[in-house]
Design a protein around this motif. Structure first.
Motif, short mmCIF file in Angstrom:
data_model
loop_
_atom_site.label_atom_id
_atom_site.label_comp_id
_atom_site.label_asym_id
_atom_site.label_seq_id
_atom_site.Cartn_x
_atom_site.Cartn_y
_atom_site.Cartn_z
N VAL A 285 1.31 -25.70 -26.00
CA VAL A 285 2.22 -24.72 -26.61
C VAL A 285 3.61 -24.76 -25.98
CG1 VAL A 285 0.36 -23.19 -27.35
CG2 VAL A 285 1.48 -22.80 -25.15
N PHE A 286 3.74 -25.43 -24.84
CA PHE A 286 5.03 -25.53 -24.15
C PHE A 286 5.65 -26.92 -24.30
CE2 PHE A 286 2.69 -22.33 -21.49
CZ PHE A 286 3.32 -21.23 -22.06
N ARG A 287 5.22 -27.69 -25.28
CA ARG A 287 5.74 -29.05 -25.48
C ARG A 287 7.27 -29.03 -25.54
NH1 ARG A 287 2.93 -30.76 -29.99
NH2 ARG A 287 1.32 -31.45 -28.54
N LEU A 288 7.88 -29.89 -24.71
CA LEU A 288 9.34 -30.05 -24.63
C LEU A 288 10.07 -28.76 -24.23
CD1 LEU A 288 9.96 -32.28 -27.76
CD2 LEU A 288 9.80 -33.01 -25.36
N ALA A 289 9.38 -27.86 -23.55
CA ALA A 289 10.00 -26.59 -23.16
C ALA A 289 11.10 -26.80 -22.13
CB ALA A 289 8.93 -25.66 -22.58
N ARG A 290 11.91 -25.76 -22.00
CA ARG A 290 12.91 -25.71 -20.94
C ARG A 290 12.90 -24.27 -20.45
NH1 ARG A 290 17.52 -23.52 -23.49
NH2 ARG A 290 17.35 -23.58 -25.73
N GLY A 291 13.55 -24.03 -19.33
CA GLY A 291 13.58 -22.69 -18.78
C GLY A 291 13.81 -22.72 -17.29
N PHE A 292 13.24 -21.73 -16.60
CA PHE A 292 13.43 -21.67 -15.15
C PHE A 292 12.26 -20.93 -14.51
CE2 PHE A 292 15.60 -18.17 -17.17
CZ PHE A 292 15.24 -17.06 -16.43
N GLY B 106 4.90 -16.07 -5.11
CA GLY B 106 4.92 -15.47 -6.44
C GLY B 106 5.91 -16.20 -7.32
N TYR B 107 5.52 -16.49 -8.55
CA TYR B 107 6.39 -17.16 -9.51
C TYR B 107 6.53 -16.31 -10.77
CZ TYR B 107 6.65 -21.61 -7.07
OH TYR B 107 6.92 -22.59 -6.15
N ASN B 108 7.75 -16.19 -11.24
CA ASN B 108 8.05 -15.65 -12.56
C ASN B 108 8.71 -16.78 -13.33
OD1 ASN B 108 7.32 -12.76 -12.60
ND2 ASN B 108 8.66 -12.72 -10.80
N VAL B 109 8.04 -17.25 -14.37
CA VAL B 109 8.52 -18.42 -15.11
C VAL B 109 8.94 -17.97 -16.51
CG1 VAL B 109 7.93 -20.72 -15.93
CG2 VAL B 109 6.93 -19.87 -13.79
N THR B 110 10.15 -18.36 -16.87
CA THR B 110 10.67 -18.09 -18.21
C THR B 110 10.71 -19.41 -18.95
OG1 THR B 110 11.97 -16.22 -17.45
CG2 THR B 110 12.62 -17.23 -19.54
#
Length: 169
Positions: free
Chosen positions: A137-144, A160-164
């Protein structure tokens, strides 16, 4: 006018489909069953006052760290962080070059993954690294990914990670 409406529609669709995931990574390079193992690098000099030498500038670790829903290692396992990190700072800081994939093994993201590559100055309270892709579901995603150390026992850490994640389309 039509171009402005289409761009606004695409922008609004991206906002609605942005995914936010929070989890905890358990990095344990010590003990009888380490989740990160040093595979290369110069000898570590624990008596050197230079932080880079103390932590082995150039050392490379391979990891397979648990990702859990809470800081408790016995909480729900949501995935594994698999990849490598290298000690990349020579001066008075401890910085890693991280290249890893968060593989999700339960919940709605089961079978999907997110890849992160970037500098991680681990002594900073808050760090940001780029999301450079994904699968499922995250194919070719970008973010941080925003990282914040929850606890540390010598070199073992719970982070701890918060991923957008912003989908590609």
């Amino acid at each position: 006018m039509l171009v402005a409406v289409l761009l606004a529609s695409v922008s609004e669709a991206r906002k609605r489909n942005t995914t936010h995931i929070q989890f905890y990574m358990h990095d344990t390079p010590t003990g009888p069953n380490p989740s990160a193992v040093r595979v290369a690098g110069q000898p570590i000099n624990a008596t050197d006052s230079n932080m880079g030498a103390m932590f082995g500038f150039g050392s490379i670790y391979i990891m397979d760290n648990a990702l859990t829903a809470t800081p408790d290692i016995n909480s729900t396992l949501i995935g594994r962080a698999q990849g490598l990190y290298a000690m990349s700072s020579q001066e008075n800081e401890v910085s890693l070059l991280m290249t890893l994939t968060y593989n999700f093994v339960s919940g709605v993201y089961n079978g999907s993954s997110v890849s992160v590559v970037g500098r991680n100055p681990i002594m900073d309270e808050v760090r940001e690294m780029p999301v450079v892709g994904g699968t499922g579901v995250f194919r070719l995603a970008r973010g941080f990914a925003i990282a914040k150390t929850h606890s540390m026992n010598q070199v073992d850490a719970i982070v701890g990670y918060n991923v957008t994640i912003i989908p590609f389309y």
